[in-house]
Design an enzyme around this catalytic site. Structure first.
Site, PDB file in Angstrom:
ATOM      1  N   THR A  31     -12.666  45.049 -33.325  1.00 54.88           N
ATOM      2  CA  THR A  31     -11.708  44.344 -32.464  1.00 54.88           C
ATOM      3  C   THR A  31     -11.561  44.977 -31.076  1.00 54.88           C
ATOM      4  O   THR A  31     -11.073  44.337 -30.158  1.00 54.88           O
ATOM      5  CB  THR A  31     -10.317  44.316 -33.129  1.00 54.88           C
ATOM      6  OG1 THR A  31      -9.940  45.651 -33.449  1.00 54.88           O
ATOM      7  CG2 THR A  31     -10.329  43.471 -34.380  1.00 54.88           C
ATOM      8  N   ASP A  32     -11.996  46.243 -30.943  1.00 61.35           N
ATOM      9  CA  ASP A  32     -11.743  46.938 -29.670  1.00 61.35           C
ATOM     10  C   ASP A  32     -12.376  46.242 -28.472  1.00 61.35           C
ATOM     11  O   ASP A  32     -11.790  46.181 -27.396  1.00 61.35           O
ATOM     12  CB  ASP A  32     -12.260  48.388 -29.741  1.00 61.35           C
ATOM     13  CG  ASP A  32     -11.410  49.251 -30.667  1.00 61.35           C
ATOM     14  OD1 ASP A  32     -10.377  48.757 -31.162  1.00 61.35           O
ATOM     15  OD2 ASP A  32     -11.787  50.411 -30.888  1.00 61.35           O
TER      16      ASP A  32
ATOM     17  N   SER B 204     -16.971  48.785 -32.444  1.00 59.01           N
ATOM     18  CA  SER B 204     -17.253  47.960 -31.260  1.00 59.01           C
ATOM     19  C   SER B 204     -17.053  48.720 -29.958  1.00 59.01           C
ATOM     20  O   SER B 204     -17.523  48.293 -28.910  1.00 59.01           O
ATOM     21  CB  SER B 204     -16.415  46.686 -31.274  1.00 59.01           C
ATOM     22  OG  SER B 204     -15.076  46.956 -30.968  1.00 59.01           O
TER      23      SER B 204
ATOM     24  N   TYR C 133      -9.490  55.495 -41.261  1.00 57.08           N
ATOM     25  CA  TYR C 133     -10.574  55.026 -42.135  1.00 57.08           C
ATOM     26  C   TYR C 133     -11.855  55.177 -41.357  1.00 57.08           C
ATOM     27  O   TYR C 133     -11.853  55.468 -40.156  1.00 57.08           O
ATOM     28  CB  TYR C 133     -10.367  53.548 -42.512  1.00 57.08           C
ATOM     29  CG  TYR C 133     -10.204  52.678 -41.287  1.00 57.08           C
ATOM     30  CD1 TYR C 133      -8.951  52.432 -40.751  1.00 57.08           C
ATOM     31  CD2 TYR C 133     -11.322  52.165 -40.625  1.00 57.08           C
ATOM     32  CE1 TYR C 133      -8.794  51.694 -39.587  1.00 57.08           C
ATOM     33  CE2 TYR C 133     -11.180  51.426 -39.460  1.00 57.08           C
ATOM     34  CZ  TYR C 133      -9.912  51.194 -38.954  1.00 57.08           C
ATOM     35  OH  TYR C 133      -9.772  50.479 -37.800  1.00 57.08           O
TER      36      TYR C 133
ATOM     37  N   THR D 240     -13.953  47.426 -37.991  1.00 60.18           N
ATOM     38  CA  THR D 240     -13.031  47.690 -39.094  1.00 60.18           C
ATOM     39  C   THR D 240     -13.189  46.684 -40.218  1.00 60.18           C
ATOM     40  O   THR D 240     -12.936  46.993 -41.389  1.00 60.18           O
ATOM     41  CB  THR D 240     -11.585  47.693 -38.554  1.00 60.18           C
ATOM     42  OG1 THR D 240     -11.486  48.750 -37.605  1.00 60.18           O
ATOM     43  CG2 THR D 240     -10.558  47.882 -39.645  1.00 60.18           C
TER      44      THR D 240
ATOM     45  N   GLU E 102      -2.462  42.146  -1.305  1.00 61.14           N
ATOM     46  CA  GLU E 102      -2.147  43.560  -1.064  1.00 61.14           C
ATOM     47  C   GLU E 102      -3.079  44.190  -0.026  1.00 61.14           C
ATOM     48  O   GLU E 102      -2.741  45.198   0.574  1.00 61.14           O
ATOM     49  CB  GLU E 102      -2.271  44.332  -2.387  1.00 61.14           C
ATOM     50  CG  GLU E 102      -1.110  44.123  -3.337  1.00 61.14           C
ATOM     51  CD  GLU E 102       0.049  45.059  -3.048  1.00 61.14           C
ATOM     52  OE1 GLU E 102      -0.105  45.963  -2.218  1.00 61.14           O
ATOM     53  OE2 GLU E 102       1.127  44.854  -3.647  1.00 61.14           O
TER      54      GLU E 102
ATOM     55  N   LYS F 263      -7.010  42.065 -26.704  1.00 60.24           N
ATOM     56  CA  LYS F 263      -6.320  42.902 -27.696  1.00 60.24           C
ATOM     57  C   LYS F 263      -5.131  43.572 -27.012  1.00 60.24           C
ATOM     58  O   LYS F 263      -5.286  44.214 -25.975  1.00 60.24           O
ATOM     59  CB  LYS F 263      -7.293  43.948 -28.246  1.00 60.24           C
ATOM     60  CG  LYS F 263      -6.728  44.768 -29.388  1.00 60.24           C
ATOM     61  CD  LYS F 263      -7.789  45.685 -30.002  1.00 60.24           C
ATOM     62  CE  LYS F 263      -7.219  46.419 -31.204  1.00 60.24           C
ATOM     63  NZ  LYS F 263      -8.219  47.268 -31.870  1.00 60.24           N
TER      64      LYS F 263
HETATM   65  N1  ASN Z   1     -10.053  47.175 -35.610  1.00 59.47           N
HETATM   66  C1  ASN Z   1     -11.251  47.564 -35.212  1.00 59.47           C
HETATM   67  O1  ASN Z   1     -12.202  46.879 -35.476  1.00 59.47           O
HETATM   68  C2  ASN Z   1     -11.355  48.829 -34.410  1.00 59.47           C
HETATM   69  C3  ASN Z   1     -12.696  49.506 -34.362  1.00 59.47           C
HETATM   70  N2  ASN Z   1     -12.603  50.713 -33.607  1.00 59.47           N
HETATM   71  C4  ASN Z   1     -13.764  48.654 -33.698  1.00 59.47           C
HETATM   72  O2  ASN Z   1     -13.528  48.045 -32.683  1.00 59.47           O
HETATM   73  O3  ASN Z   1     -14.871  48.650 -34.185  1.00 59.47           O
END
Ligand code: ASN
Length: 331
Positions: A95-96, A62, A29, A15, A288, A168
């Site tokens: 971020t994923d 990602s 986006y 992103t 467990e 995350k």
């Molecule tokens: N906020 C992000 O970067 C999400 C995006 N789907 C990624 O991980 O590339």
């Protein structure tokens, strides 16, 4: 006056390289479309704090990272870190799966120079875009001697996190990255403030060396829930997995119909790693389930996706379950 540090910014997409149709598109986006040089050029303040050059290695969301890309990225970072004219590295990343890449680099790079992985939750075109400040902060951290020797770091939302711990926790909010024991520090107004240090071995202190690893054994994650069936486990065995992370309910618990399945999986030579889907906590060995009896292992406090990274790396060294358990407890 101090000489400015030389920082290479490696672009992988995400992103932070995204663009929306309008300024109110904060969550809708296209990701991974803006080239890294353009992302850097959009933050001219960066040139005041470091000599920066961009390098585009991928242009992907990602979620599309795979082991091959992880290895390619790691090897390139390692190569750059060996250059005397490189003082630090920033990786722009979605971020994923940033937590997986950061943990992988934290475990396999052999350098004390700062390596910072950074992303954003909103594309650069959005009102309240977070990428520009995150990138500025990331370059600041990568240029700083204070950040050296602390392992791979993730800088987002004014915070500096250890690549080992960070995860995350929210699908759309800017405040999404959390470490179970808190961040290592903050970046505010161009200043780094560290408050704690990583306790677990990383980078130069580990037995894993990115330069020596050319492939990773297949490790899959089987999510658990009420009414869970054996289908995923069977599919992973057929696909050639060398280990299955049992993403268990609660303390890595195993449904009665899955206990014999995991025994079968282990008898075929695959390692069985019990983890928890709860998002936090430690899975207790012989808690467990009787791990000693079944020859299964447990994660420490790592979530299933991080346990996958560590298990794959461990399996490049050993297929002994006792050794694997030691490694899972060590890092
Ligand atoms: N906020 C992000 O970067 C999400 C995006 N789907 C990624 O991980 O590339």
């Amino acid at each position: 006056q101090d000489k400015k540090a030389n920082v290479v910014v490696i672009g992988t997409g995400g992103t932070i390289a995204g663009a929306g149709a309008s300024s109110v598109n904060t969550a809708a986006y296209q990701s991974a479309v803006v080239p890294v040089d353009k992302i850097i050029a959009a933050v001219p303040e960066i040139s005041k704090i470091a000599n920066v050059r961009g390098e585009q290695i991928f242009q992907i969301g990602s979620e599309s990272f795979n082991d091959e890309r992880l290895l390619k990225l790691g090897k390139r970072v390692s190569e750059l870190l060996k250059q005397s004219d490189v003082d630090g590295i920033v990786i722009t990343h979605g971020t994923d799966t940033i937590e997986e890449t950061a943990y992988f680099l934290n475990l396999t790079l052999k350098s004390d120079k700062p390596v910072v992985v950074v992303g954003s939750m909103r594309p650069g075109t959005a009102l309240g875009a977070d990428g520009a400040l995150n990138l500025y902060d990331a370059v600041l951290v990568a240029s700083s001697k204070d950040a050296a020797g602390k392992g791979t770091l993730v800088v987002m939302n004014d915070e500096i996190h250890s690549g080992r711990d960070v995860t995350k926790t929210n699908s759309f909010k800017v405040e999404t990255f959390r470490s179970p024991y808190g961040p290592l520090g903050y970046v505010v107004e161009g200043k780094l403030m560290f408050y704690r240090l990583p306790a677990r071995p990383h980078t130069t202190q580990t037995e894993f060396d990115i330069d020596q690893i050319n492939s990773l054994p297949r490790v899959d994650i089987a999510y658990n829930y009420g009414n869970v069936s054996r289908a995923a486990y069977d599919a992973f065995v057929t696909a050639g997995a060398k280990a299955i992370i049992h993403d268990g309910t609660g303390n890595g618990s195993v449904a009665e119909q899955i206990v014999p399945v995991l025994q079968e999986v282990r008898s075929k030579g695959l390692q069985v790693v019990r983890a928890t889907r709860t998002g936090s906590g430690v899975v207790i060995r012989n808690g467990e389930q009787n791990d000693d009896k079944f020859d299964w292992v447990v994660t420490d406090d790592q979530n299933p996706q991080k346990a996958r990274i560590l298990t794959a790396l461990a399996l490049t060294k050993t297929n002994d379950s006792k050794e694997l358990q030691k490694i899972l407890w060590k890092y």
